[in-house]
Design a protein around this motif. Structure first.
Motif, PDB file in Angstrom:
ATOM      1  N   GLN A  83      38.131  32.768 -49.315  1.00 43.00           N
ATOM      2  CA  GLN A  83      38.063  34.146 -48.858  1.00 43.00           C
ATOM      3  C   GLN A  83      39.201  34.921 -49.504  1.00 43.00           C
ATOM      4  OE1 GLN A  83      38.259  33.220 -44.727  1.00 43.00           O
ATOM      5  NE2 GLN A  83      40.444  33.634 -44.571  1.00 43.00           N
ATOM      6  N   VAL A  84      38.923  36.156 -49.857  1.00 47.37           N
ATOM      7  CA  VAL A  84      39.909  36.999 -50.527  1.00 47.37           C
ATOM      8  C   VAL A  84      40.794  37.672 -49.489  1.00 47.37           C
ATOM      9  CG1 VAL A  84      40.242  38.909 -52.125  1.00 47.37           C
ATOM     10  CG2 VAL A  84      38.255  37.414 -52.370  1.00 47.37           C
ATOM     11  N   PHE A 119      42.288  32.343 -49.659  1.00 43.59           N
ATOM     12  CA  PHE A 119      42.477  31.240 -48.716  1.00 43.59           C
ATOM     13  C   PHE A 119      41.222  30.379 -48.747  1.00 43.59           C
ATOM     14  CE2 PHE A 119      46.102  33.279 -47.715  1.00 43.59           C
ATOM     15  CZ  PHE A 119      46.099  34.246 -46.711  1.00 43.59           C
ATOM     16  N   ARG A 120      41.404  29.088 -48.528  1.00 47.68           N
ATOM     17  CA  ARG A 120      40.239  28.224 -48.331  1.00 47.68           C
ATOM     18  C   ARG A 120      39.627  28.570 -46.988  1.00 47.68           C
ATOM     19  NH1 ARG A 120      39.871  24.262 -52.139  1.00 47.68           N
ATOM     20  NH2 ARG A 120      41.738  24.042 -53.434  1.00 47.68           N
ATOM     21  N   SER A 121      38.314  28.634 -46.957  1.00 49.64           N
ATOM     22  CA  SER A 121      37.616  29.131 -45.775  1.00 49.64           C
ATOM     23  C   SER A 121      36.712  28.060 -45.187  1.00 49.64           C
ATOM     24  CB  SER A 121      36.777  30.360 -46.139  1.00 49.64           C
ATOM     25  OG  SER A 121      36.035  30.819 -45.032  1.00 49.64           O
ATOM     26  N   GLY A 122      36.780  27.893 -43.854  1.00 45.42           N
ATOM     27  CA  GLY A 122      35.884  26.977 -43.173  1.00 45.42           C
ATOM     28  C   GLY A 122      36.076  25.537 -43.613  1.00 45.42           C
ATOM     29  N   VAL A 169      54.774  26.340 -38.554  1.00 42.82           N
ATOM     30  CA  VAL A 169      54.048  27.618 -38.504  1.00 42.82           C
ATOM     31  C   VAL A 169      52.650  27.445 -39.090  1.00 42.82           C
ATOM     32  CG1 VAL A 169      54.039  30.016 -39.286  1.00 42.82           C
ATOM     33  CG2 VAL A 169      56.202  28.919 -38.649  1.00 42.82           C
ATOM     34  N   MET A 170      52.554  26.699 -40.187  1.00 42.85           N
ATOM     35  CA  MET A 170      51.245  26.469 -40.802  1.00 42.85           C
ATOM     36  C   MET A 170      50.318  25.730 -39.842  1.00 42.85           C
ATOM     37  SD  MET A 170      50.277  24.263 -44.217  1.00 42.85           S
ATOM     38  CE  MET A 170      50.608  22.719 -43.351  1.00 42.85           C
ATOM     39  N   ASP A 171      50.839  24.708 -39.158  1.00 39.72           N
ATOM     40  CA  ASP A 171      50.016  23.959 -38.198  1.00 39.72           C
ATOM     41  C   ASP A 171      49.519  24.858 -37.072  1.00 39.72           C
ATOM     42  OD1 ASP A 171      50.331  21.625 -39.607  1.00 39.72           O
ATOM     43  OD2 ASP A 171      52.027  20.912 -38.425  1.00 39.72           O
ATOM     44  N   ARG A 172      50.371  25.764 -36.623  1.00 36.52           N
ATOM     45  CA  ARG A 172      49.943  26.691 -35.562  1.00 36.52           C
ATOM     46  C   ARG A 172      48.876  27.650 -36.075  1.00 36.52           C
ATOM     47  NH1 ARG A 172      50.366  28.425 -31.617  1.00 36.52           N
ATOM     48  NH2 ARG A 172      52.251  29.438 -30.835  1.00 36.52           N
ATOM     49  N   LEU A 173      49.006  28.085 -37.308  1.00 38.30           N
ATOM     50  CA  LEU A 173      48.016  28.987 -37.889  1.00 38.30           C
ATOM     51  C   LEU A 173      46.663  28.309 -38.059  1.00 38.30           C
ATOM     52  CD1 LEU A 173      50.186  30.748 -40.618  1.00 38.30           C
ATOM     53  CD2 LEU A 173      49.130  31.870 -38.656  1.00 38.30           C
ATOM     54  N   HIS A 174      46.695  26.997 -38.328  1.00 37.81           N
ATOM     55  CA  HIS A 174      45.437  26.271 -38.526  1.00 37.81           C
ATOM     56  C   HIS A 174      44.561  26.266 -37.272  1.00 37.81           C
ATOM     57  CE1 HIS A 174      46.863  23.788 -42.252  1.00 37.81           C
ATOM     58  NE2 HIS A 174      46.620  25.053 -42.523  1.00 37.81           N
ATOM     59  N   ASN A 175      45.141  26.608 -36.143  1.00 41.15           N
ATOM     60  CA  ASN A 175      44.363  26.683 -34.896  1.00 41.15           C
ATOM     61  C   ASN A 175      43.811  28.078 -34.636  1.00 41.15           C
ATOM     62  OD1 ASN A 175      44.908  23.956 -34.215  1.00 41.15           O
ATOM     63  ND2 ASN A 175      46.926  24.532 -33.427  1.00 41.15           N
ATOM     64  N   LEU A 176      44.062  29.007 -35.572  1.00 40.77           N
ATOM     65  CA  LEU A 176      43.665  30.393 -35.360  1.00 40.77           C
ATOM     66  C   LEU A 176      42.715  30.852 -36.453  1.00 40.77           C
ATOM     67  CD1 LEU A 176      47.227  31.829 -34.561  1.00 40.77           C
ATOM     68  CD2 LEU A 176      45.478  31.145 -32.911  1.00 40.77           C
ATOM     69  N   GLN A 220      42.438  28.850 -40.622  1.00 40.90           N
ATOM     70  CA  GLN A 220      42.300  27.411 -40.399  1.00 40.90           C
ATOM     71  C   GLN A 220      42.665  26.582 -41.635  1.00 40.90           C
ATOM     72  OE1 GLN A 220      39.953  29.651 -39.712  1.00 40.90           O
ATOM     73  NE2 GLN A 220      38.872  29.218 -37.810  1.00 40.90           N
ATOM     74  N   ASN A 221      42.534  27.150 -42.830  1.00 38.87           N
ATOM     75  CA  ASN A 221      42.783  26.393 -44.055  1.00 38.87           C
ATOM     76  C   ASN A 221      43.862  27.022 -44.920  1.00 38.87           C
ATOM     77  OD1 ASN A 221      40.536  24.248 -44.048  1.00 38.87           O
ATOM     78  ND2 ASN A 221      39.428  26.120 -43.622  1.00 38.87           N
ATOM     79  N   ILE A 222      44.720  27.827 -44.319  1.00 40.42           N
ATOM     80  CA  ILE A 222      45.770  28.467 -45.100  1.00 40.42           C
ATOM     81  C   ILE A 222      46.734  27.405 -45.636  1.00 40.42           C
ATOM     82  CG2 ILE A 222      47.315  28.839 -43.130  1.00 40.42           C
ATOM     83  CD1 ILE A 222      48.009  31.563 -44.410  1.00 40.42           C
ATOM     84  N   SER A 223      47.194  27.588 -46.859  1.00 44.63           N
ATOM     85  CA  SER A 223      48.057  26.605 -47.514  1.00 44.63           C
ATOM     86  C   SER A 223      49.515  26.805 -47.117  1.00 44.63           C
ATOM     87  CB  SER A 223      47.919  26.713 -49.036  1.00 44.63           C
ATOM     88  OG  SER A 223      48.417  27.954 -49.493  1.00 44.63           O
ATOM     89  N   ALA A 224      50.309  25.753 -47.313  1.00 42.63           N
ATOM     90  CA  ALA A 224      51.736  25.833 -47.013  1.00 42.63           C
ATOM     91  C   ALA A 224      52.420  26.873 -47.897  1.00 42.63           C
ATOM     92  CB  ALA A 224      52.376  24.457 -47.203  1.00 42.63           C
ATOM     93  N   GLN A 225      51.986  26.957 -49.154  1.00 47.27           N
ATOM     94  CA  GLN A 225      52.587  27.924 -50.067  1.00 47.27           C
ATOM     95  C   GLN A 225      52.333  29.356 -49.599  1.00 47.27           C
ATOM     96  OE1 GLN A 225      54.620  27.378 -52.420  1.00 47.27           O
ATOM     97  NE2 GLN A 225      54.772  29.417 -53.333  1.00 47.27           N
TER      98      GLN A 225
END
Length: 389
Positions: free
Chosen positions: A310-311, A300-303, A346-353, A357-362
């Motif tokens: 991050q792995v 995942f992209r981090s920060g 769901v992705m937008d909600r995850l971006h707040n947690l 914060q940088n998890i991709s749609a895929q």
């Protein structure tokens, strides 16, 4: 940073980048009927990076939506030409007659239903064409063409607007300044991954040195991503917290990663000096591999750092699945989402947690598919999901 597009100046102090034809589809302006002032439409120039579009700023434009008064009418064998004036200029609009007829024809009682509907449509089109006169208000949508060195509109849709109080024109003139400010006058910027690819192509052209841009999807190269995945999970993954941050440049200090990444470079670079691949090629291979792992949800992209990742270890994947289930169970109780939540929601909600914060749609889509296989969620459409219980 070197510029990798030809430049275009549209106003004092403005210097924009043209975009190659194969990337026009990434601009929402190109896909839509653009509502421009007619004075801007008639002054459009051909887009220099491909045929079939005109350039407003650096936006590729090939379809427009106009509203104005008819100031000229010319009937020809196959079409009507209308001069349309919106108060800023006049543009010629070609409204084509129905094919195969110059006037309405009677309905054949023995014709099929499809022929009946076609005839009705053609009759309506002819009625629209013949009823429009000088001074009428017309709404036209169509494709831009250049005929005898002037821009004109080939209409795919047209209708006479009955609006004695001019509310439609007033609304249009109130709407256009906002469209210009928020959309048209903002430069067309490519996604970062595409821009990076083009920058590499530009550097290759300028230096004359071949840069490896191989396809990660090729079966013969798949082992590169697999081996890099194994190494990242074994060496960088921290079981105590489920993930470990790393920068792309840090991978260049790991001998095993460099050995993996240099293999395709040496294969494609036949004239490598001393059997060593240029570092720029290796960096490109590493970046493509990590981008692939990002799309697959393995990293995942981090920060806020551009090249920090991050792995995803098993504990983080489990945490992601549980978080998604929690979001679905909460949001699907709301009337708005009773038929399911879109995976982008769901992705937008995850971006707040934290740490998503940088998890991709895929990565989110893969997690939802995984949960569906485990009978934890149900897909109501291809993109919407509800919890099983």
């Amino acid at each position: 940073m070197k510029l990798f597009f030809p430049k275009v100046g549209m106003a004092a102090g403005e210097n924009l980048d043209f975009v190659p034809h194969r990337f026009w589809h990434t601009d929402s302006v190109y896909k839509s009927y653009v509502k421009l002032y007619i004075v801007d439409i008639v002054s459009l120039l051909d887009y220099p990076m491909g045929k079939g579009a005109f350039a407003y700023k650096n936006h590729p434009v090939y379809r427009v939506d106009i509203l104005g008064w008819i100031v000229r009418v010319e009937e020809r064998a196959k079409m009507f030409n209308y001069g349309v004036d919106d108060g800023t200029g006049v543009v010629n609009c070609c409204c084509w007659k129905p094919k195969g007829r110059d006037e309405p024809a009677a309905v054949n009682p023995d014709s099929s239903f499809r022929e009946f509907v076609t005839d009705k449509v053609q009759t309506h089109q002819m009625q629209q064409l013949t009823c429009m006169e000088l001074g009428d208000i017309i709404h036209v949508r169509g494709r831009l063409n250049r005929y005898r060195n002037r821009v004109e509109v080939s209409a795919s849709y047209f209708r006479k607007v009955e609006d004695q109080s001019c509310k439609a024109e007033i609304y249009r003139m109130e709407e256009l300044p906002n469209m210009y400010q928020n959309v048209y006058d903002r430069p067309f910027v490519l996604p970062s991954i595409v821009a990076s690819q083009l920058r590499l192509e530009s550097e290759e052209s300028e230096s004359g040195e071949s840069i490896v841009l191989f396809s990660i999807q090729q079966p013969s190269r798949a082992h590169l991503v697999d081996r890099l995945c194994i190494h990242l999970r074994s060496q960088l993954g921290d079981p105590s917290n489920g993930f470990q941050n790393f920068f792309l440049r840090e991978l260049e200090t790991i001998e095993a990663v460099m050995e993996i990444a240099s293999c395709p470079c040496l294969e494609y670079k036949q004239d490598s000096v001393g059997g060593k691949a240029p570092i720029r090629q290796i960096r490109n291979v590493i970046k493509q591999s990590v981008d692939r792992l990002d799309r697959e949800g393995i990293v995942f992209r981090s920060g806020n750092e551009k090249e920090m990742f991050q792995v995803a270890q098993e504990s983080l994947t489990s945490r992601l699945d549980k978080t998604i289930l929690k979001i679905l169970r909460a949001d699907c109780q709301l009337p708005k989402y009773e038929k399911g939540c879109h995976y982008l929601h769901v992705m937008d909600r995850l971006h707040n947690l934290n740490p998503f914060q940088n998890i991709s749609a895929q990565a989110v889509k893969l997690a939802l598919d995984r949960l569906e296989e485990q009978s934890e969620v149900i897909s109501t459409t291809f993109k919407h999901f509800i919890p099983f219980s």
